[in-house]
Write a protein that holds these residues in place. Structure first.
Motif, short mmCIF file in Angstrom:
data_model
loop_
_atom_site.label_atom_id
_atom_site.label_comp_id
_atom_site.label_asym_id
_atom_site.label_seq_id
_atom_site.Cartn_x
_atom_site.Cartn_y
_atom_site.Cartn_z
N HIS A 11 6.66 -0.71 8.00
CA HIS A 11 5.27 0.50 7.91
C HIS A 11 5.03 1.82 8.81
O HIS A 11 5.20 1.51 9.47
N SER A 20 -6.45 -4.39 3.57
CA SER A 20 -6.26 -3.18 2.96
C SER A 20 -6.38 -2.15 3.26
O SER A 20 -5.97 -0.82 3.09
N CYS A 21 -5.75 -1.86 4.65
CA CYS A 21 -6.21 -0.67 5.02
C CYS A 21 -4.39 -0.13 4.78
O CYS A 21 -3.71 -0.29 4.72
N ARG A 22 -5.07 1.37 4.27
CA ARG A 22 -4.07 2.79 3.53
C ARG A 22 -3.24 3.09 4.91
O ARG A 22 -4.11 3.16 5.99
N TYR A 51 0.76 -6.12 2.00
CA TYR A 51 -0.85 -5.75 2.45
C TYR A 51 -0.86 -4.05 2.12
O TYR A 51 0.74 -3.48 2.17
N GLN A 52 -1.31 -3.85 2.62
CA GLN A 52 -1.50 -2.02 1.71
C GLN A 52 -0.78 -0.88 2.78
O GLN A 52 -0.18 -0.34 1.42
N ARG A 53 -0.88 -1.09 3.22
CA ARG A 53 0.25 -0.20 4.30
C ARG A 53 1.17 -0.13 4.17
O ARG A 53 2.46 0.74 4.10
N LEU A 55 3.04 -1.53 1.16
CA LEU A 55 3.35 -1.58 0.33
C LEU A 55 3.72 0.15 -0.25
O LEU A 55 4.33 0.62 -1.02
N GLU A 56 2.17 0.94 0.80
CA GLU A 56 2.72 2.55 0.01
C GLU A 56 3.51 3.10 1.09
O GLU A 56 3.91 3.98 1.07
N ARG A 59 6.66 2.12 -1.16
CA ARG A 59 6.66 2.55 -2.65
C ARG A 59 7.58 3.71 -3.11
O ARG A 59 7.88 4.38 -4.34
N GLU A 71 6.43 -8.14 -3.86
CA GLU A 71 5.39 -8.96 -2.79
C GLU A 71 6.21 -9.77 -2.44
O GLU A 71 6.51 -10.89 -2.99
#
Length: 182
Positions: A11, A20-22, A51-53, A55-56, A59, A71
């Motif tokens: 990532h 949850s960290c972006r 994990y958010q990081r 996925l972002e 994306r 996921e």
């Protein structure tokens, strides 16, 4: 069986280690750069850590290619320990040398690698020949180490956010090439 192409990715830069960290502002820009990097590369399937990081980070690739991101919790980062360890880097290095080493509340390198490789094996046994997998540095390095024992702690330390490794799998043989050099 056709040759399989798997792009194992780490990532982009994130604000922290929590699930949850972006991404940071720089990380968001890196995610767009990563999507640009994959513009001319065929991708048929994208699998990511939840994990958010992660996925972002993938994306923008999915949006460019008009795909959905699948996921898979097995791609979540390895937990070295659930207690604060001031010497965590030394313990991490030891865990790459002894894959059975397990710290309090943590997961051994062997356990983490096994779940990551499960995802990889399921993906390459499926119909898609061009697969992108987004995960985290520790787990990615453990997976690479299982495919090629020369990977370990030093390769983890040299890894960047993001990073991309191209796996070419043909007749059970796997070649690994780091293709991200930004």
């Amino acid at each position: 069986m056709e040759m399989k192409h798997v792009y194992l990715m780490r990532h982009c830069q994130a604000k922290g280690q929590d699930a949850s960290c972006r991404l940071t502002e720089k990380g968001s820009a890196q995610a767009i750069e990563l999507a640009h990097f994959f513009k001319g590369i065929r991708i048929e399937r994208i699998i990511s850590s939840p994990y958010q990081r992660a996925l972002e980070s993938c994306r923008p690739i999915a949006q460019d290619k008009q795909m959905i991101v699948e996921e898979d919790i097995r791609l979540a980062e390895r937990v070295l320990s659930n207690v604060d360890l001031p010497n965590w880097q030394q313990l991490l290095e030891e865990s790459f040398q002894d894959l059975e080493k397990k710290l309090e509340g943590g997961e051994s390198g062997a356990e983490a690698a096994a779940r990551g490789l499960e995802v990889l094996e399921e993906a390459i046994s499926g119909p898609c020949d061009h697969i992108a997998i987004m995960t985290h540095g520790n787990l990615l390095t453990l997976m690479l180490q299982q495919l090629n024992p020369t990977y370990g702690f030093l390769e983890w330390k040299r890894m960047t956010n993001p990073d991309v490794f191209h796996l070419m799998i043909d007749n059970g043989q796997c070649q690994i090439e780091r293709i991200w050099d930004k």
